[in-house]
Scaffold this active site. Structure first.
Site, PDB file in Angstrom:
ATOM      1  N   HIS A 148     -21.200  -9.081 -28.449  1.00 58.09           N
ATOM      2  CA  HIS A 148     -22.367  -9.107 -27.569  1.00 58.09           C
ATOM      3  C   HIS A 148     -23.240 -10.303 -27.941  1.00 58.09           C
ATOM      4  O   HIS A 148     -23.305 -10.693 -29.111  1.00 58.09           O
ATOM      5  CB  HIS A 148     -23.225  -7.852 -27.739  1.00 58.09           C
ATOM      6  CG  HIS A 148     -22.859  -6.706 -26.859  1.00 58.09           C
ATOM      7  ND1 HIS A 148     -23.157  -5.402 -27.184  1.00 58.09           N
ATOM      8  CD2 HIS A 148     -22.241  -6.653 -25.649  1.00 58.09           C
ATOM      9  CE1 HIS A 148     -22.730  -4.600 -26.226  1.00 58.09           C
ATOM     10  NE2 HIS A 148     -22.172  -5.324 -25.286  1.00 58.09           N
ATOM     11  N   CYS A 192     -29.848  -3.640 -30.983  1.00 59.32           N
ATOM     12  CA  CYS A 192     -29.032  -2.715 -30.201  1.00 59.32           C
ATOM     13  C   CYS A 192     -29.764  -1.409 -29.936  1.00 59.32           C
ATOM     14  O   CYS A 192     -29.568  -0.769 -28.905  1.00 59.32           O
ATOM     15  CB  CYS A 192     -27.724  -2.413 -30.919  1.00 59.32           C
ATOM     16  SG  CYS A 192     -26.544  -3.786 -30.899  1.00 59.32           S
TER      17      CYS A 192
END
Length: 261
Positions: free
Chosen positions: A160, A254
């Protein structure tokens, strides 16, 4: 944020996940609460999304959507294990002053999108290569009305964008160059010549998976070298222990979806 009430590692969808190492569920909740309290102590309002059984990765709330100036571009997860999370996030935004756009293309919210409102009139950096489809970058630009810079991720360990790059304030970033293709590195050098450059050890410590309010940089305790780098750049590092969430391939960023009304 979403508490890790059902957090576990029962499947593998990134290189950090290991089903043979049990998660300490109580410790995960304790560490998450510390992050929550750290943010509120710094003066930030934190909204809590209810955790749902069967969705162990819901704690990684950043992946559920991406908001800019009151408009929300929803998520469409790549892996079926996480697909039901998108509806839970959409329901949250339906209860507030948001314009919600249901996506056509696969994308994982702030996992692969970062916003810098003070850079070039408002710039979105977007990652692709492992989770988010490049077509989602075009879709996000049309939905949000901000230019989107596509950046190709090439190292599976940094699957990511938010594992390899972070906004430090409205105009400045930090990133690990080798997580990106050669041409994406060239683009980043051109756009952000004064970026704080991280190395692999910083990235592997999830030191780039941080949250910054422009003054305080919240990052996990393992990322000591990264803390020194942001301190040298004029920011105040704030450490939070998130060892259990790292077992699922995530850390501070996150766990935090940033709301931009």
């Amino acid at each position: 944020m979403c508490p890790p009430e059902h957090f576990t590692v029962d499947y593998v969808i990134n290189p950090w996940m290991d089903t043979t190492v049990p998660v300490d569920a109580a410790l995960a909740v304790k560490q998450w609460q510390l992050l929550h309290d750290t943010l509120t102590d710094l003066g930030h309002a934190v909204h809590v999304l209810d955790a749902r059984p069967g969705l162990p990765d819901m704690v990684y709330a950043a992946n559920g959507a991406f908001s800019v100036d009151g408009t929300v571009y929803g998520a469409r997860f790549k892996h079926p294990q996480r697909s039901a999370e998108a509806a839970a996030h959409q329901l949250f935004y339906a209860g507030g002053p948001w314009t919600f756009a249901d996506p056509v293309h696969v994308n994982e919210g702030e996992g692969d999108f970062a916003y810098l409102p003070g850079a070039y009139g408002g710039l979105i950096l977007a990652g692709h290569g492992f989770r988010t489809e490049p077509a989602a970058h075009v879709e996000a630009q049309e939905v949000l009305g901000r230019p989107v810079i596509s950046l190709k991720l090439v190292d599976p360990a940094f699957y990511h964008l938010d594992t390899a790059l972070a906004a430090l304030d409205d105009r400045h970033i930090t990133y690990y160059p080798e997580a990106f293709s050669a041409m994406s590195q060239r683009v980043l050098r051109q756009l952000f010549p004064d970026a704080v450059i991280a190395d692999r050890s910083d990235a592997e410590a999830f030191g780039l998976n941080l949250v910054s309010d422009g003054h305080h940089v919240i990052l996990n305790t393992e990322a000591t070298a990264m803390a020194d780098k942001v301190r040298a750049a004029g920011y105040t590092p704030v450490h939070v222990e998130l060892s259990e969430l790292k077992r699922g391939g995530g850390s501070v960023k996150c766990a935090v979806a940033e709301l931009r009304p």
